[in-house]
Structures are given as C-alpha cells and as structure tokens.
Design a protein around this motif. Structure first.
Motif, PDB file in Angstrom:
ATOM      1  N   ASN A 176      -6.118   0.174 -15.915  1.00  0.00           N
ATOM      2  CA  ASN A 176      -6.546  -1.056 -16.590  1.00  0.00           C
ATOM      3  C   ASN A 176      -5.359  -1.919 -17.025  1.00  0.00           C
ATOM      4  O   ASN A 176      -5.471  -3.147 -17.091  1.00  0.00           O
ATOM      5  CB  ASN A 176      -7.404  -0.717 -17.807  1.00  0.00           C
ATOM      6  CG  ASN A 176      -8.735  -0.093 -17.421  1.00  0.00           C
ATOM      7  OD1 ASN A 176      -9.249  -0.338 -16.326  1.00  0.00           O
ATOM      8  ND2 ASN A 176      -9.298   0.718 -18.302  1.00  0.00           N
ATOM      9  N   THR A 177      -4.234  -1.268 -17.325  1.00  0.00           N
ATOM     10  CA  THR A 177      -3.065  -2.011 -17.813  1.00  0.00           C
ATOM     11  C   THR A 177      -1.991  -2.196 -16.748  1.00  0.00           C
ATOM     12  O   THR A 177      -0.938  -2.781 -17.036  1.00  0.00           O
ATOM     13  CB  THR A 177      -2.450  -1.287 -19.025  1.00  0.00           C
ATOM     14  OG1 THR A 177      -2.071   0.041 -18.645  1.00  0.00           O
ATOM     15  CG2 THR A 177      -3.456  -1.195 -20.174  1.00  0.00           C
ATOM     16  N   ALA A 178      -2.238  -1.710 -15.533  1.00  0.00           N
ATOM     17  CA  ALA A 178      -1.233  -1.816 -14.465  1.00  0.00           C
ATOM     18  C   ALA A 178      -1.015  -3.273 -14.085  1.00  0.00           C
ATOM     19  O   ALA A 178      -1.971  -4.050 -13.974  1.00  0.00           O
ATOM     20  CB  ALA A 178      -1.656  -1.006 -13.255  1.00  0.00           C
ATOM     21  N   SER A 179       0.241  -3.616 -13.861  1.00  0.00           N
ATOM     22  CA  SER A 179       0.571  -5.004 -13.520  1.00  0.00           C
ATOM     23  C   SER A 179       1.151  -5.152 -12.114  1.00  0.00           C
ATOM     24  O   SER A 179       1.239  -6.265 -11.594  1.00  0.00           O
ATOM     25  CB  SER A 179       1.578  -5.563 -14.533  1.00  0.00           C
ATOM     26  OG  SER A 179       2.754  -4.775 -14.561  1.00  0.00           O
ATOM     27  N   THR A 180       1.557  -4.067 -11.499  1.00  0.00           N
ATOM     28  CA  THR A 180       2.113  -4.126 -10.145  1.00  0.00           C
ATOM     29  C   THR A 180       1.266  -3.282  -9.203  1.00  0.00           C
ATOM     30  O   THR A 180       0.501  -2.411  -9.634  1.00  0.00           O
ATOM     31  CB  THR A 180       3.566  -3.621 -10.117  1.00  0.00           C
ATOM     32  OG1 THR A 180       3.582  -2.210 -10.436  1.00  0.00           O
ATOM     33  CG2 THR A 180       4.430  -4.361 -11.128  1.00  0.00           C
ATOM     34  N   ALA A 185      -1.503   1.765  -7.621  1.00  0.00           N
ATOM     35  CA  ALA A 185      -1.660   2.847  -6.647  1.00  0.00           C
ATOM     36  C   ALA A 185      -1.455   4.205  -7.311  1.00  0.00           C
ATOM     37  O   ALA A 185      -2.209   5.153  -7.063  1.00  0.00           O
ATOM     38  CB  ALA A 185      -0.676   2.659  -5.498  1.00  0.00           C
ATOM     39  N   GLU A 186      -0.424   4.293  -8.146  1.00  0.00           N
ATOM     40  CA  GLU A 186      -0.148   5.554  -8.838  1.00  0.00           C
ATOM     41  C   GLU A 186      -1.308   5.940  -9.755  1.00  0.00           C
ATOM     42  O   GLU A 186      -1.723   7.101  -9.800  1.00  0.00           O
ATOM     43  CB  GLU A 186       1.139   5.422  -9.653  1.00  0.00           C
ATOM     44  CG  GLU A 186       1.538   6.706 -10.365  1.00  0.00           C
ATOM     45  CD  GLU A 186       2.831   6.551 -11.147  1.00  0.00           C
ATOM     46  OE1 GLU A 186       3.169   7.478 -11.911  1.00  0.00           O
ATOM     47  OE2 GLU A 186       3.506   5.517 -10.999  1.00  0.00           O
ATOM     48  N   ALA A 187      -1.838   4.957 -10.482  1.00  0.00           N
ATOM     49  CA  ALA A 187      -2.957   5.238 -11.377  1.00  0.00           C
ATOM     50  C   ALA A 187      -4.201   5.638 -10.595  1.00  0.00           C
ATOM     51  O   ALA A 187      -4.933   6.552 -11.001  1.00  0.00           O
ATOM     52  CB  ALA A 187      -3.246   4.011 -12.242  1.00  0.00           C
ATOM     53  N   GLN A 188      -4.436   4.997  -9.459  1.00  0.00           N
ATOM     54  CA  GLN A 188      -5.622   5.315  -8.661  1.00  0.00           C
ATOM     55  C   GLN A 188      -5.531   6.727  -8.092  1.00  0.00           C
ATOM     56  O   GLN A 188      -6.538   7.448  -8.035  1.00  0.00           O
ATOM     57  CB  GLN A 188      -5.778   4.297  -7.528  1.00  0.00           C
ATOM     58  CG  GLN A 188      -7.075   4.461  -6.749  1.00  0.00           C
ATOM     59  CD  GLN A 188      -8.298   4.278  -7.629  1.00  0.00           C
ATOM     60  OE1 GLN A 188      -8.459   3.254  -8.281  1.00  0.00           O
ATOM     61  NE2 GLN A 188      -9.165   5.286  -7.656  1.00  0.00           N
ATOM     62  N   ILE A 189      -4.330   7.132  -7.669  1.00  0.00           N
ATOM     63  CA  ILE A 189      -4.155   8.503  -7.174  1.00  0.00           C
ATOM     64  C   ILE A 189      -4.475   9.496  -8.287  1.00  0.00           C
ATOM     65  O   ILE A 189      -5.147  10.517  -8.076  1.00  0.00           O
ATOM     66  CB  ILE A 189      -2.718   8.707  -6.649  1.00  0.00           C
ATOM     67  CG1 ILE A 189      -2.513   7.907  -5.362  1.00  0.00           C
ATOM     68  CG2 ILE A 189      -2.435  10.190  -6.402  1.00  0.00           C
ATOM     69  CD1 ILE A 189      -1.075   7.877  -4.890  1.00  0.00           C
TER      70      ILE A 189
END
Length: 203
Positions: A176-180, A185-189
């Motif tokens: 939710n807070t990812a900006s790049t 991608a890292e959060a989705q993994i």
C-alpha cells in the motif's frame, strides 16, 4: 472421388508424421558417461593431445527404464544446505507446480515441473507428510525416481500461524505504501508467499 482423395492425403500425412516423430527420452538407449561426439571431434582437430573431460564424463549413466512399473516411487528432496529426503520409497507425492497441483505415482512419464510456493505432500500408505516449499523444480524420471529441488522446505506442523498472519499484514502494508516498481514487486512476492503459507495452514 473426394473420399479417396482425402484418404490418400491422410495416409501421406500419417506417414510423414511417423517418419519425422521425435523420440521420447524413454525410447532412447542408455547413454554412456563419455561424450563420444566431442571426443571424435577433438581427435580430428588435435590428434596428438588427449581430450579434456566434459561434465558428462563425471555423470553416472542414465539407468534403463524398467520393463515393469515399480510398486514404489523413489523420492529425493534436496535443499541448497540439506537433504531432507534421500532415496525414500513412497506411494505418491503431490507437488505444487506452477500449472497446478501435480500428483506423481510410480511409472509417471518423465517430466520437469517448475514449483511455486505451496505444499508438497508425501504419501506412504495412510500416512501423509506435508512440507511447505518456497519454490524450485521437480524432475520426474522415467525409472520412477523423482528429484525435488527446493530453496526452502519446512514441515507444515512447524509453521507458526501468528507469524504467518503478521507477515501477510506487513507485506500488505508495504504494498500500500510502495512508491517504486521494485518495492511493489517485492511486496507482492511477500504477499504471495504468505498467502500460500496461510492456505497451507487453513487448507
């Protein structure tokens, strides 16, 4: 007339397809450890020098396909740092392939399957042992041997449900807070892996 013409075309197509059909691995003879083609080519180019060893020279010959289907499947589960199962004879395994859950029985056709995060089930009679795999590959050989190569493998009964839920919530917050794109991608993994862990515990 049309019937005879179509039959003639079908016969020619069948003959052509049979003539050019590629052999399956189970149709090929057992390979020798020496790379004969490489050695022959080397001797033509350098007749006065012994050829160097190739990787195939250090490999055991591929065992022949048994005439009868064995009653058991031999399974090896290997991690980069450990051998979890070594030549274990079982009735069946179910692996988490990227195409879906894949059951492997003795006599299974030779297959290579990419694995996704999920459950590896090892069946021995009425007993079923489950491991959570992070990723990897399964190599099923024509001689009823299955080699499963994984990055991580943890018995399901050793997973902590509270830590799984916490990890899932953390990665959802990161997404939710990812900006790049890299952060997303890292959060989705992380979400995919923890979702698979959660499914392993609740399924």
């Amino acid at each position: 007339m049309l019937r005879h013409g179509s039959r003639s075309l079908f016969n020619r197509a069948s003959a052509t397809s049979m003539r050019w059909r590629r052999q399956f691995s189970t149709d090929l003879p057992v390979e020798t450890a020496e790379d004969t083609k490489f050695v022959e080519s080397w001797k033509k180019m350098n007749p006065n020098m012994d050829p160097p060893k190739t990787p195939s020279a250090y490999m055991k010959p591929r065992p022949p396909t048994p005439a009868n289907i064995p009653s058991k499947l031999t399974v090896n589960l290997v991690l980069p740092y450990d051998s979890v199962l070594s030549s274990k004879e079982v009735d069946m395994v179910i692996v988490p392939a990227t195409t879906g859950q894949m059951g492997v029985l003795p006599g299974h056709v030779a297959t290579i399957a990419e694995l996704k995060p999920g459950i590896l089930s090892v069946h021995e009679g009425n007993d079923v042992t489950k491991y959570f795999l992070s990723s990897g590959f399964a190599f099923v050989h024509a001689n009823s041997v299955a080699d499963i190569i994984a990055i991580e493998a943890t018995p399901v009964d050793r997973l902590d449900p509270n830590l799984v839920q916490k990890g899932l919530a953390d990665f959802q917050q990161k997404l939710n807070t990812a900006s790049t794109d890299a952060e997303k991608a890292e959060a989705q993994i992380g979400i995919d892996v923890h979702s698979a862990l959660n499914a392993a515990l609740t399924g």
